[in-house]
Design a protein around this motif. Structure first.
Motif, PDB file in Angstrom:
ATOM      1  N   ASP A 110       0.801  -1.060  -0.146  1.00 56.40           N
ATOM      2  CA  ASP A 110       0.057  -0.018  -0.055  1.00 56.40           C
ATOM      3  C   ASP A 110       0.944   1.231  -0.047  1.00 56.40           C
ATOM      4  OD1 ASP A 110      -2.423   1.372   2.356  1.00 56.40           O
ATOM      5  OD2 ASP A 110      -2.084   1.829   0.218  1.00 56.40           O
ATOM      6  N   THR A 111       0.811   1.978  -0.917  1.00 55.18           N
ATOM      7  CA  THR A 111       1.570   3.339  -1.028  1.00 55.18           C
ATOM      8  C   THR A 111       0.712   4.592  -0.923  1.00 55.18           C
ATOM      9  OG1 THR A 111       1.208   3.370  -3.348  1.00 55.18           O
ATOM     10  CG2 THR A 111       3.185   2.177  -2.525  1.00 55.18           C
ATOM     11  N   GLU A 112      -0.177   4.677   0.278  1.00 58.83           N
ATOM     12  CA  GLU A 112      -1.074   5.697   0.329  1.00 58.83           C
ATOM     13  C   GLU A 112      -0.569   6.597   1.499  1.00 58.83           C
ATOM     14  OE1 GLU A 112      -4.822   4.449   1.814  1.00 58.83           O
ATOM     15  OE2 GLU A 112      -5.915   6.219   0.796  1.00 58.83           O
ATOM     16  N   VAL A 113      -0.893   8.076   0.988  1.00 57.85           N
ATOM     17  CA  VAL A 113      -0.591   8.955   1.956  1.00 57.85           C
ATOM     18  C   VAL A 113      -1.944   9.798   1.950  1.00 57.85           C
ATOM     19  CG1 VAL A 113       0.733  11.022   2.274  1.00 57.85           C
ATOM     20  CG2 VAL A 113       1.763   9.072   1.453  1.00 57.85           C
ATOM     21  N   THR A 114      -2.317   9.751   3.332  1.00 54.56           N
ATOM     22  CA  THR A 114      -3.831  10.441   3.554  1.00 54.56           C
ATOM     23  C   THR A 114      -3.520  12.049   3.943  1.00 54.56           C
ATOM     24  OG1 THR A 114      -4.071   9.565   5.567  1.00 54.56           O
ATOM     25  CG2 THR A 114      -4.849   8.406   3.674  1.00 54.56           C
ATOM     26  N   GLN A 115      -4.525  12.898   3.611  1.00 56.00           N
ATOM     27  CA  GLN A 115      -4.515  14.241   3.902  1.00 56.00           C
ATOM     28  C   GLN A 115      -5.760  14.634   4.367  1.00 56.00           C
ATOM     29  OE1 GLN A 115      -1.717  15.620   0.678  1.00 56.00           O
ATOM     30  NE2 GLN A 115      -1.850  17.146   2.201  1.00 56.00           N
ATOM     31  N   THR A 116      -5.939  15.414   5.641  1.00 54.67           N
ATOM     32  CA  THR A 116      -7.401  16.005   5.887  1.00 54.67           C
ATOM     33  C   THR A 116      -6.897  17.454   6.202  1.00 54.67           C
ATOM     34  OG1 THR A 116      -7.144  15.075   8.130  1.00 54.67           O
ATOM     35  CG2 THR A 116      -8.098  13.846   6.546  1.00 54.67           C
ATOM     36  N   PRO A 117      -7.828  18.228   6.080  1.00 50.58           N
ATOM     37  CA  PRO A 117      -9.297  17.989   5.330  1.00 50.58           C
ATOM     38  C   PRO A 117      -8.945  18.247   3.895  1.00 50.58           C
ATOM     39  CG  PRO A 117      -9.047  20.275   5.997  1.00 50.58           C
ATOM     40  CD  PRO A 117      -8.072  19.689   6.511  1.00 50.58           C
ATOM     41  N   LYS A 118      -9.858  17.954   3.115  1.00 49.25           N
ATOM     42  CA  LYS A 118      -9.511  17.986   1.368  1.00 49.25           C
ATOM     43  C   LYS A 118      -9.539  19.488   1.248  1.00 49.25           C
ATOM     44  CE  LYS A 118     -11.274  13.461  -0.619  1.00 49.25           C
ATOM     45  NZ  LYS A 118     -10.728  12.686   0.694  1.00 49.25           N
TER      46      LYS A 118
ATOM     47  N   LYS B  20      -3.389  17.835   8.214  1.00 51.81           N
ATOM     48  CA  LYS B  20      -2.796  16.745   8.911  1.00 51.81           C
ATOM     49  C   LYS B  20      -2.529  15.778   7.627  1.00 51.81           C
ATOM     50  CE  LYS B  20      -5.650  17.009  13.119  1.00 51.81           C
ATOM     51  NZ  LYS B  20      -4.465  17.376  13.879  1.00 51.81           N
ATOM     52  N   CYS B  21      -1.569  14.910   7.621  1.00 49.30           N
ATOM     53  CA  CYS B  21      -1.009  14.028   6.851  1.00 49.30           C
ATOM     54  C   CYS B  21      -0.495  12.666   7.602  1.00 49.30           C
ATOM     55  CB  CYS B  21       0.241  14.562   6.065  1.00 49.30           C
ATOM     56  SG  CYS B  21       0.966  13.304   5.173  1.00 49.30           S
ATOM     57  N   GLU B  22      -0.987  11.674   7.168  1.00 49.26           N
ATOM     58  CA  GLU B  22      -0.519  10.298   7.681  1.00 49.26           C
ATOM     59  C   GLU B  22      -0.314   9.336   6.437  1.00 49.26           C
ATOM     60  OE1 GLU B  22      -3.742   8.937  10.035  1.00 49.26           O
ATOM     61  OE2 GLU B  22      -2.582   7.361  11.011  1.00 49.26           O
ATOM     62  N   GLN B  23       0.738   8.461   6.926  1.00 46.91           N
ATOM     63  CA  GLN B  23       1.232   7.519   6.059  1.00 46.91           C
ATOM     64  C   GLN B  23       1.748   6.230   6.968  1.00 46.91           C
ATOM     65  OE1 GLN B  23       4.722   6.151   6.029  1.00 46.91           O
ATOM     66  NE2 GLN B  23       5.703   7.842   7.216  1.00 46.91           N
TER      67      GLN B  23
ATOM     68  N   TYR C  59      15.317   7.691  -3.339  1.00 44.38           N
ATOM     69  CA  TYR C  59      13.953   7.344  -3.050  1.00 44.38           C
ATOM     70  C   TYR C  59      12.704   8.024  -3.497  1.00 44.38           C
ATOM     71  CZ  TYR C  59      16.834   4.650   0.274  1.00 44.38           C
ATOM     72  OH  TYR C  59      17.612   3.979   1.040  1.00 44.38           O
ATOM     73  N   GLU C  60      12.007   7.375  -4.286  1.00 42.97           N
ATOM     74  CA  GLU C  60      10.846   8.189  -4.867  1.00 42.97           C
ATOM     75  C   GLU C  60      10.011   8.616  -3.630  1.00 42.97           C
ATOM     76  OE1 GLU C  60      11.613   5.046  -5.676  1.00 42.97           O
ATOM     77  OE2 GLU C  60      10.061   3.736  -5.217  1.00 42.97           O
ATOM     78  N   GLN C  61       9.091   9.792  -3.923  1.00 45.95           N
ATOM     79  CA  GLN C  61       8.319  10.228  -2.991  1.00 45.95           C
ATOM     80  C   GLN C  61       6.933   9.886  -3.264  1.00 45.95           C
ATOM     81  OE1 GLN C  61       8.925  14.373  -2.373  1.00 45.95           O
ATOM     82  NE2 GLN C  61      10.865  14.085  -1.995  1.00 45.95           N
ATOM     83  N   TYR C  62       5.985   9.627  -2.453  1.00 48.18           N
ATOM     84  CA  TYR C  62       4.603   9.393  -2.543  1.00 48.18           C
ATOM     85  C   TYR C  62       3.811  10.299  -2.184  1.00 48.18           C
ATOM     86  CZ  TYR C  62       6.093   4.733  -4.038  1.00 48.18           C
ATOM     87  OH  TYR C  62       6.863   3.632  -4.539  1.00 48.18           O
ATOM     88  N   PHE C  63       2.997  10.985  -2.863  1.00 46.62           N
ATOM     89  CA  PHE C  63       2.195  12.311  -2.538  1.00 46.62           C
ATOM     90  C   PHE C  63       0.467  11.673  -1.901  1.00 46.62           C
ATOM     91  CE2 PHE C  63       4.744  15.976  -3.745  1.00 46.62           C
ATOM     92  CZ  PHE C  63       5.739  15.384  -4.457  1.00 46.62           C
ATOM     93  N   GLY C  64       0.212  12.632  -1.125  1.00 46.74           N
ATOM     94  CA  GLY C  64      -1.234  12.601  -0.675  1.00 46.74           C
ATOM     95  C   GLY C  64      -1.862  13.338  -1.634  1.00 46.74           C
ATOM     96  N   PRO C  65      -3.282  13.298  -1.642  1.00 45.26           N
ATOM     97  CA  PRO C  65      -4.254  14.086  -2.625  1.00 45.26           C
ATOM     98  C   PRO C  65      -4.223  15.710  -2.407  1.00 45.26           C
ATOM     99  CG  PRO C  65      -5.414  13.088  -0.789  1.00 45.26           C
ATOM    100  CD  PRO C  65      -4.059  12.582  -0.678  1.00 45.26           C
ATOM    101  N   GLY C  66      -3.846  15.936  -1.122  1.00 45.97           N
ATOM    102  CA  GLY C  66      -3.459  17.580  -1.035  1.00 45.97           C
ATOM    103  C   GLY C  66      -4.833  18.190  -0.129  1.00 45.97           C
TER     104      GLY C  66
END
Lengths: 112, 114
Positions: free
Chosen positions: B1-9, B22-25, B101-108
């Motif tokens: 799983d390569t998910e980065v989550t961000q809140t709020p949208k 906030k950001c979480e991985q 190392y590649e970076q994985y981005f959240g949705p912003g």
């Protein structure tokens, strides 16, 4: 000064019309070159990492290649869903705090 | 799983408000990043955290205050922002800060300052 330049700035293709996007770089000590896809209002999506000249990577209709001065993202028989901005980024430098430098992107539009 | 989550949208705030992004991985990555992105421009690096310590601050105004409470979480505290701070704020993570190392981005988070 380290620099990453992408061309063209924008590209409009007909569905099925293959083409290439260019990323040229002048940096000291290339650590890695990255390609990302970004849809409007969303975060960049990682596509490929290339480390040394001559390296190639493929994923579906996309193929990335690397030389000592530039990278190409070849898109074969594109579909409308391939429309996005494609970003190239380079990690360079010999210190432990080497930064990633982004190009300004190529906005790709595929017409059905 | 390569998910980065961000809140709020999305976030709309006045110039006198205080808010946090906030950001979480959960990929076990030890480097986390904040970027700011304006329309039709590439992401612009703001901060880098490596092993929960601030590694790089790209001369960002003090009205932006980052925090890394643990290896999975990254916050960006906002106070007294200006309208020109309106942008898409992106969080990213990578295995380590240095190396290739590649970076994985959240949705912003789409921030609008009124």
């Amino acid at each position: 000064e380290d620099q990453v330049t992408q061309s063209p700035e924008a590209l409009r293709l007909q569905e099925g019309e293959s083409s290439s996007l260019n990323c040229s770089y002048t940096v000291s000590g290339l650590r890695g070159l990255f390609w990302y896809r970004q849809d409007p209002g969303k975060g960049p999506e990682f596509l490929f990492t290339l480390y040394s000249a001559g390296e190639e990577k493929e994923k579906e209709r996309l193929k990335a290649t690397l030389t000592k001065k530039e990278s190409f993202l070849h898109i074969t028989a594109p579909k409308p869903e391939d429309s996005a901005t494609y970003l190239c980024a380079v990690q360079a430098g010999y210190s432990s705090a080497s930064k990633i430098i982004f190009g300004s992107g190529t906005r790709l539009s595929i017409r059905p | 799983d390569t998910e980065v989550t961000q809140t709020p949208k999305h976030l709309v705030m006045g110039m006198t408000n205080k808010k946090s992004l906030k950001c979480e991985q959960h990929m076990g990555h030890r480097a986390m990043y904040w970027y700011k992105q304006k329309a039709k421009k590439p992401p612009e690096l703001m901060f880098v955290y490596s092993y929960e310590k601030l590694s790089i601050n790209e001369s960002v105004p003090s009205r932006f205050s980052p925090e890394c409470p643990n290896s999975s979480l990254l916050n960006l505290h906002l106070h007294a922002l200006q309208p020109e701070d309106s942008a898409l704020y992106l969080c990213a993570s990578s295995q380590r800060e240095w190396g290739s190392y590649e970076q994985y981005f959240g949705p912003g988070t789409r921030l609008t300052v009124t």
